[in-house]
Design an enzyme around this catalytic site. Structure first.
Site, PDB file in Angstrom:
ATOM      1  N   CYS A  66      21.284  32.636  51.089  1.00 44.49           N
ATOM      2  CA  CYS A  66      20.649  32.366  50.668  1.00 44.49           C
ATOM      3  C   CYS A  66      19.984  33.309  49.560  1.00 44.49           C
ATOM      4  O   CYS A  66      20.569  34.561  49.823  1.00 44.49           O
ATOM      5  CB  CYS A  66      18.854  33.015  51.931  1.00 44.49           C
ATOM      6  SG  CYS A  66      17.717  33.195  50.908  1.00 44.49           S
TER       7      CYS A  66
ATOM      8  N   CYS B  37      20.384  26.860  45.305  1.00 41.08           N
ATOM      9  CA  CYS B  37      19.270  27.361  46.757  1.00 41.08           C
ATOM     10  C   CYS B  37      20.804  26.601  47.423  1.00 41.08           C
ATOM     11  O   CYS B  37      21.258  25.399  48.425  1.00 41.08           O
ATOM     12  CB  CYS B  37      18.287  26.165  46.570  1.00 41.08           C
ATOM     13  SG  CYS B  37      17.157  25.552  48.157  1.00 41.08           S
TER      14      CYS B  37
ATOM     15  N   GLU C  97      10.115  38.277  47.313  1.00 43.74           N
ATOM     16  CA  GLU C  97       8.772  37.821  46.500  1.00 43.74           C
ATOM     17  C   GLU C  97       7.608  38.900  46.233  1.00 43.74           C
ATOM     18  O   GLU C  97       7.214  38.852  44.740  1.00 43.74           O
ATOM     19  CB  GLU C  97       8.469  36.123  46.775  1.00 43.74           C
ATOM     20  CG  GLU C  97       9.212  35.332  46.843  1.00 43.74           C
ATOM     21  CD  GLU C  97       9.367  34.388  46.235  1.00 43.74           C
ATOM     22  OE1 GLU C  97       8.121  33.537  46.129  1.00 43.74           O
ATOM     23  OE2 GLU C  97       9.299  33.088  46.285  1.00 43.74           O
TER      24      GLU C  97
ATOM     25  N   HIS D  25      17.701  34.652  48.582  1.00 44.24           N
ATOM     26  CA  HIS D  25      16.235  35.649  48.737  1.00 44.24           C
ATOM     27  C   HIS D  25      17.537  37.243  48.367  1.00 44.24           C
ATOM     28  O   HIS D  25      16.621  37.838  48.792  1.00 44.24           O
ATOM     29  CB  HIS D  25      15.430  35.465  48.876  1.00 44.24           C
ATOM     30  CG  HIS D  25      14.717  35.099  48.072  1.00 44.24           C
ATOM     31  ND1 HIS D  25      14.647  33.484  47.754  1.00 44.24           N
ATOM     32  CD2 HIS D  25      12.880  34.796  47.347  1.00 44.24           C
ATOM     33  CE1 HIS D  25      13.613  33.461  46.894  1.00 44.24           C
ATOM     34  NE2 HIS D  25      12.913  33.183  47.429  1.00 44.24           N
TER      35      HIS D  25
ATOM     36  N   ASP E  49      17.207  25.423  41.586  1.00 41.33           N
ATOM     37  CA  ASP E  49      16.425  25.966  43.189  1.00 41.33           C
ATOM     38  C   ASP E  49      14.898  26.016  43.488  1.00 41.33           C
ATOM     39  O   ASP E  49      14.340  25.279  42.899  1.00 41.33           O
ATOM     40  CB  ASP E  49      16.374  27.481  43.214  1.00 41.33           C
ATOM     41  CG  ASP E  49      16.119  28.679  43.901  1.00 41.33           C
ATOM     42  OD1 ASP E  49      16.862  27.790  45.088  1.00 41.33           O
ATOM     43  OD2 ASP E  49      15.082  29.644  43.796  1.00 41.33           O
ATOM     44  N   SER E  50      15.082  26.627  44.618  1.00 41.37           N
ATOM     45  CA  SER E  50      13.516  25.685  45.203  1.00 41.37           C
ATOM     46  C   SER E  50      12.157  26.709  44.405  1.00 41.37           C
ATOM     47  O   SER E  50      11.437  26.513  44.284  1.00 41.37           O
ATOM     48  CB  SER E  50      13.418  26.190  47.040  1.00 41.37           C
ATOM     49  OG  SER E  50      13.640  27.049  46.976  1.00 41.37           O
TER      50      SER E  50
END
Ligand code: DGL
Length: 294
Positions: A202, A88, A168, A204, A25-26
């Site tokens: 996504c 991702c 985050e 997140h 993932d990023s």
């Protein structure tokens, strides 16, 4: 078709079932995908690579994301993985075809198609909303995958890049998160299209699930691409006959690699993985060579 079958047969002979599943993932958001994979496949070994030095991918150009994705894949291929999961959404939207060209004998699964499949199954009125990053929306990853499955489905998209920063920060259930989610979701909820299915496109976004459910109400099916992907990986391991021979999850291992800040990854990442990340299992890696794309 024949060459694909021969490729798969050779792959079975060469592949060691004990080898790990590679996931990249990023950054740390892909841990929401790893979390679903570990839940569904407790006996598998995993190696997770988070490109923490270069995230976010969601606002970058397709060329850059393809280049970074190829470098991530190479690091994992060097670890002798038996299957690659591109966790991702942005990388899955733009780089999957290039990765499959680079590694034709490695099974590679992205998160877009599994999420699209579950969404098409779940929607009764053929109107689906997708939340994702700017690049995922711009390149039309979900729109295409959904319409390939059913061309009459209407797809509403919303780029929600701000949610990445909030997740985050660990702000997943407070007033700021609520305000941001309402700003993104109410136009979808109140739109004339009457979407009955919402895709969390996504890495997140699954951490906001409680607030999203509250805002959208029980009538709307919420598709978490992470769980859809884990299910597809499980089926593929069985089809290719490469399931781990381990019988107890206790013996399986999960290792982490990051391109920057192992400490931050282990601290912030726990919220996405929903379990502790021992810093001793987080290794800092560097890219060796750039990859030349065919
Ligand atoms: N992993 C990205 C995705 O799922 C979100 C974070 C980023 O923009 O790098 O699209």
């Amino acid at each position: 078709v024949l060459s694909k079958c021969i490729g798969a047969m050779l792959y079975k002979v060469k592949c060691d079932m004990n080898n790990a599943i590679g996931v990249f993932d990023s950054g740390m958001g892909g841990l929401t995908v790893l979390r679903e994979l570990k839940r569904l496949l407790p006996n598998e070994n995993f190696i997770y690579l988070g490109d923490t030095a270069r995230l976010p991918y969601g606002t970058k150009s397709s060329d850059t994301v393809i280049k970074y994705s190829a470098m991530n894949a190479q690091i994992l291929v060097d670890c002798d993985i038996k299957l690659l999961v591109v966790a991702c959404n942005t990388a899955s939207s733009v780089a999957l075809a290039d990765l499959r060209n680079l590694y034709p004998n490695l099974p590679i699964i992205g998160v877009i198609e599994p999420g699209a499949q579950d969404a098409v199954k779940a929607s009764r009125n053929e109107t689906i909303a997708v939340l994702a990053t700017e690049t995922t929306i711009r390149v039309g990853g979900y729109q295409q995958a959904i319409q390939n499955l059913n061309p009459s489905v209407k797809v509403l998209t919303k780029s929600c890049s701000l949610l990445v920063a909030l997740a985050e920060e660990g702000w997943v259930n407070n007033q700021v998160a609520k305000a941001a989610l309402e700003e993104y979701l109410l136009p979808i909820k109140d739109s004339e299209y009457n979407c009955d299915c919402l895709v969390l496109g996504c890495t997140h976004f699954p951490v906001f699930i409680d607030l999203i459910r509250k805002i959208m109400g029980d009538e709307v099916a919420i598709i978490n691409s992470a769980s859809s992907t884990a299910q597809v990986v499980k089926e593929l391991l069985t089809d290719l006959n490469i399931k781990s021979p381990l019988v107890s999850g206790d013996e399986s291992s999960t290792q982490f690699m990051v391109t920057d800040s192992p400490n931050r990854f282990s601290e912030v990442g726990q919220g996405f993985l929903n379990s502790k990340i021992d810093i001793n299992f987080v290794k800092l890696v560097e890219y060796k060579n750039s990859i030349v794309l065919p």
